[in-house]
Write a protein that holds these residues in place. Structure first.
Motif, PDB file in Angstrom:
ATOM      1  N   ILE A 124       0.875  -1.257   0.084  1.00 23.04           N
ATOM      2  CA  ILE A 124      -0.204   0.046  -0.123  1.00 23.04           C
ATOM      3  C   ILE A 124       0.914   1.332  -0.002  1.00 23.04           C
ATOM      4  CG2 ILE A 124      -1.385   1.337   1.292  1.00 23.04           C
ATOM      5  CD1 ILE A 124      -2.828  -1.196   0.156  1.00 23.04           C
ATOM      6  N   ALA A 125       1.901   1.370   0.734  1.00 21.83           N
ATOM      7  CA  ALA A 125       2.810   2.447   0.781  1.00 21.83           C
ATOM      8  C   ALA A 125       3.542   2.617  -0.717  1.00 21.83           C
ATOM      9  CB  ALA A 125       3.906   2.123   1.975  1.00 21.83           C
ATOM     10  N   LEU A 126       3.904   1.658  -1.357  1.00 16.39           N
ATOM     11  CA  LEU A 126       4.509   1.672  -2.527  1.00 16.39           C
ATOM     12  C   LEU A 126       3.326   2.292  -3.659  1.00 16.39           C
ATOM     13  CD1 LEU A 126       6.826   1.092  -4.652  1.00 16.39           C
ATOM     14  CD2 LEU A 126       5.786  -1.383  -4.797  1.00 16.39           C
ATOM     15  N   ALA A 127       2.204   1.770  -3.505  1.00 12.93           N
ATOM     16  CA  ALA A 127       1.260   2.423  -4.325  1.00 12.93           C
ATOM     17  C   ALA A 127       0.844   4.041  -4.160  1.00 12.93           C
ATOM     18  CB  ALA A 127      -0.017   1.257  -3.943  1.00 12.93           C
ATOM     19  N   LEU A 128       1.097   4.148  -2.808  1.00 18.71           N
ATOM     20  CA  LEU A 128       1.001   5.792  -2.362  1.00 18.71           C
ATOM     21  C   LEU A 128       1.975   6.343  -3.145  1.00 18.71           C
ATOM     22  CD1 LEU A 128      -0.417   5.556   1.141  1.00 18.71           C
ATOM     23  CD2 LEU A 128      -1.713   5.959  -0.920  1.00 18.71           C
ATOM     24  N   GLY A 129       3.185   5.994  -2.959  1.00 14.82           N
ATOM     25  CA  GLY A 129       4.426   6.640  -3.572  1.00 14.82           C
ATOM     26  C   GLY A 129       4.017   6.730  -5.059  1.00 14.82           C
ATOM     27  N   ILE A 130       3.506   5.658  -5.958  1.00 13.93           N
ATOM     28  CA  ILE A 130       3.053   5.659  -7.274  1.00 13.93           C
ATOM     29  C   ILE A 130       2.096   6.904  -7.494  1.00 13.93           C
ATOM     30  CG2 ILE A 130       2.469   4.470  -9.320  1.00 13.93           C
ATOM     31  CD1 ILE A 130       3.612   1.888  -7.896  1.00 13.93           C
ATOM     32  N   SER A 131       1.370   6.965  -6.546  1.00 19.24           N
ATOM     33  CA  SER A 131       0.158   7.999  -6.828  1.00 19.24           C
ATOM     34  C   SER A 131       0.896   9.397  -6.627  1.00 19.24           C
ATOM     35  CB  SER A 131      -0.943   7.693  -5.499  1.00 19.24           C
ATOM     36  OG  SER A 131      -1.635   8.789  -5.409  1.00 19.24           O
ATOM     37  N   ILE A 132       1.709   9.456  -5.781  1.00 23.61           N
ATOM     38  CA  ILE A 132       2.414  10.765  -5.726  1.00 23.61           C
ATOM     39  C   ILE A 132       3.063  11.395  -7.195  1.00 23.61           C
ATOM     40  CG2 ILE A 132       4.070  12.307  -4.619  1.00 23.61           C
ATOM     41  CD1 ILE A 132       3.308  10.786  -2.165  1.00 23.61           C
ATOM     42  N   LEU A 133       3.676  10.085  -7.649  1.00 22.33           N
ATOM     43  CA  LEU A 133       4.355  10.107  -9.016  1.00 22.33           C
ATOM     44  C   LEU A 133       3.381  10.573 -10.033  1.00 22.33           C
ATOM     45  CD1 LEU A 133       7.379  10.122 -10.208  1.00 22.33           C
ATOM     46  CD2 LEU A 133       6.642   7.616 -10.580  1.00 22.33           C
ATOM     47  N   SER A 134       2.168  10.007  -9.975  1.00 24.37           N
ATOM     48  CA  SER A 134       1.162  10.321 -11.006  1.00 24.37           C
ATOM     49  C   SER A 134       0.716  11.786 -11.054  1.00 24.37           C
ATOM     50  CB  SER A 134      -0.024   9.569 -10.781  1.00 24.37           C
ATOM     51  OG  SER A 134      -0.763   9.875  -9.711  1.00 24.37           O
ATOM     52  N   HIS A 135       0.675  12.342  -9.723  1.00 20.31           N
ATOM     53  CA  HIS A 135       0.445  13.819  -9.668  1.00 20.31           C
ATOM     54  C   HIS A 135       1.253  14.625 -10.219  1.00 20.31           C
ATOM     55  CE1 HIS A 135      -2.982  12.510  -7.423  1.00 20.31           C
ATOM     56  NE2 HIS A 135      -2.441  12.470  -6.263  1.00 20.31           N
ATOM     57  N   VAL A 136       2.607  14.353 -10.123  1.00 17.09           N
ATOM     58  CA  VAL A 136       3.897  15.086 -10.539  1.00 17.09           C
ATOM     59  C   VAL A 136       3.952  15.030 -12.056  1.00 17.09           C
ATOM     60  CG1 VAL A 136       6.430  14.997 -10.604  1.00 17.09           C
ATOM     61  CG2 VAL A 136       5.138  14.798  -8.395  1.00 17.09           C
ATOM     62  N   PHE A 137       3.611  13.801 -12.597  1.00 18.85           N
ATOM     63  CA  PHE A 137       3.550  13.528 -14.200  1.00 18.85           C
ATOM     64  C   PHE A 137       2.334  14.784 -14.647  1.00 18.85           C
ATOM     65  CE2 PHE A 137       5.633   9.293 -13.569  1.00 18.85           C
ATOM     66  CZ  PHE A 137       7.091   9.866 -14.168  1.00 18.85           C
ATOM     67  N   ARG A 138       1.008  14.749 -13.869  1.00 17.98           N
ATOM     68  CA  ARG A 138       0.138  15.487 -14.333  1.00 17.98           C
ATOM     69  C   ARG A 138       0.354  16.982 -14.336  1.00 17.98           C
ATOM     70  NH1 ARG A 138      -5.240  14.915 -14.975  1.00 17.98           N
ATOM     71  NH2 ARG A 138      -4.960  12.862 -14.363  1.00 17.98           N
ATOM     72  N   ALA A 139       1.067  17.368 -13.248  1.00 17.78           N
ATOM     73  CA  ALA A 139       1.673  18.571 -13.158  1.00 17.78           C
ATOM     74  C   ALA A 139       2.727  19.091 -14.396  1.00 17.78           C
ATOM     75  CB  ALA A 139       2.432  19.105 -11.859  1.00 17.78           C
ATOM     76  N   MET A 140       3.397  18.102 -14.729  1.00 17.20           N
ATOM     77  CA  MET A 140       4.411  18.411 -15.829  1.00 17.20           C
ATOM     78  C   MET A 140       3.731  18.458 -17.197  1.00 17.20           C
ATOM     79  SD  MET A 140       7.343  15.697 -14.498  1.00 17.20           S
ATOM     80  CE  MET A 140       8.846  16.109 -15.768  1.00 17.20           C
ATOM     81  N   ARG A 141       2.669  17.627 -17.345  1.00 16.57           N
ATOM     82  CA  ARG A 141       1.736  17.660 -18.575  1.00 16.57           C
ATOM     83  C   ARG A 141       1.205  18.936 -18.654  1.00 16.57           C
ATOM     84  NH1 ARG A 141      -3.255  13.768 -19.566  1.00 16.57           N
ATOM     85  NH2 ARG A 141      -4.168  15.067 -17.957  1.00 16.57           N
ATOM     86  N   TRP A 142       0.737  19.457 -17.529  1.00 10.03           N
ATOM     87  CA  TRP A 142      -0.422  20.893 -17.696  1.00 10.03           C
ATOM     88  C   TRP A 142       0.821  21.849 -17.732  1.00 10.03           C
ATOM     89  CZ3 TRP A 142      -2.918  23.850 -12.968  1.00 10.03           C
ATOM     90  CH2 TRP A 142      -3.845  24.769 -13.629  1.00 10.03           C
ATOM     91  N   ARG A 143       1.960  21.739 -17.418  1.00  4.82           N
ATOM     92  CA  ARG A 143       2.837  22.828 -17.772  1.00  4.82           C
ATOM     93  C   ARG A 143       3.387  23.018 -19.012  1.00  4.82           C
ATOM     94  NH1 ARG A 143       8.973  23.031 -15.228  1.00  4.82           N
ATOM     95  NH2 ARG A 143       9.200  21.138 -16.524  1.00  4.82           N
TER      96      ARG A 143
END
Length: 357
Positions: free
Chosen positions: A60-79
């Motif tokens: 679950i902790a690993l999955a949450l880390g991947i979740s944070i990474l997805s938010h970072v990628f979303r920010a990079m796409r929006w930029r």
């Protein structure tokens, strides 16, 4: 005192009150109602025992880390989109806006997107409508991705879907009765005709004007994607975002022995079915997907329960609640950090402005 004037003056307030009630009052009702139905007839002690004794929280902790990474990628796409609109925004600020979006949506569904639009527009002194158009494009690209994934799931999981319907003939009959009902198609045609008629009859009404503005913003957002630099990276980030989402759920499947067995015996198809259903559940107006998300995972797992003894409703609910509960706690934590950092950023900007003057 003119009573007619008073009534006219009260109408916008009344309409506004009803709009606010529908927008922010209905989602909590749906969330509470679905959660009530979710736990009705469920042995809560058994569910707690399953979570306490069988959940491997490292996954679950690993999955949450991947979740944070997805938010970072979303920010990079929006930029990339914002840069194409000449709105140069630091990546860290965009990441905070993404974190804040999901935190706000936990309290007031759908308001998070408006909040991040207003935050970026205000901080960067950019037109709200321009930022809003890019945000709409961001969300519509997700809608298109979910649609394509849904088609893929129906193709690759067709045997499991047919098998499930054969084992549940009542569900199959009800589904076919709805699809083949003349009343459904007549109602859809009548609604489409009514919308077209109102659009043509009242072209200057507030609703039609608002829809025109919305469609113009959508078009502008997509037009930017078509002509902007970095289209290739935009597509790469889109794939990375949804790859993270899928990987996150796949990792979560391994947190419980029986869901890990589902993934092992039925492969990525089972995870894809649950992933698509959980993605579609986010369209239901609720607080952060709480309620619909667990129902979606339970339904997806039920298609494979016949091949995995012990995969009961309590077990599937334990899995769904653990995944959603931990994800919600993460969003709350990220939201708290986000708004603290935003407050610090505002104070620093104000201090720098005062020093310049």
């Amino acid at each position: 005192m003119n009573p007619t004037t008073d009534n006219d003056a009260s109408r916008p307030r009344s309409a506004s009150a009803w709009t606010l009630l529908l927008r922010y009052g209905v989602p909590p009702v749906i969330t509470i109602g679905l959660c009530y139905l979710l736990f009705t007839g469920v042995d809560l002690q058994e569910m707690a025992h399953i979570i306490r004794t069988e959940c491997r929280f490292g996954y679950i902790a690993l999955a949450l880390g991947i979740s944070i990474l997805s938010h970072v990628f979303r920010a990079m796409r929006w930029r990339i989109q914002l840069n194409a609109l000449d709105i140069r925004t630091p990546l860290g600020i965009i990441i905070l806006s993404i974190f804040g979006t999901y935190a706000v949506n936990l309290i007031l569904p759908r308001l998070g997107e408006l909040w991040r639009t207003g935050y970026i527009a205000s901080r960067q002194r950019a037109p709200f409508s321009t930022v809003f158009g890019s945000m709409i494009c961001d969300r519509l690209s997700d809608t298109l991705t979910v649609f394509l994934l849904t088609l893929l799931a129906f193709v690759v999981a067709q045997p499991q879907i047919v098998s499930y319907l054969q084992q549940n003939p009542d569900t199959y009959r009800r589904l076919m009765a709805i699809i083949s009902s003349p009343a459904l198609w007549i109602a859809i045609a009548a609604m489409a005709a009514l919308c077209i008629a109102l659009w043509r009859r009242f072209p200057d009404s507030r609703i039609v004007t608002g829809l025109r503005s919305l469609l113009a913003g959508i078009w502008q957002g997509f037009a930017v994607v078509a002509r902007m630099k970095g289209k290739g990276m935009w597509l790469v980030y889109t794939a990375l975002i949804w790859g993270c989402y899928f990987t996150q759920l796949y990792v979560c499947f391994h947190a419980f022995p029986l869901t890990a067995r589902v993934a092992a015996e039925f492969g990525l198809t089972a995870v894809l079915v649950c992933f698509v259903l959980s993605s579609l559940s986010m369209a239901v107006p609720s607080n952060g997907g709480i309620g619909p998300y667990q129902w979606a995972l339970m339904f997806g797992l039920s298609m494979y329960a016949h091949g995995v003894p012990g995969l009961t409703r309590e077990y599937a609910l334990s899995f769904g609640n653990t995944v959603m509960g931990c994800q919600t706690l993460l969003l709350i934590l990220l939201g708290i950090i986000t708004f603290i950092l935003i407050a610090i950023d505002k104070r620093n900007n104000k201090t720098n402005a005062d020093e310049r003057h």
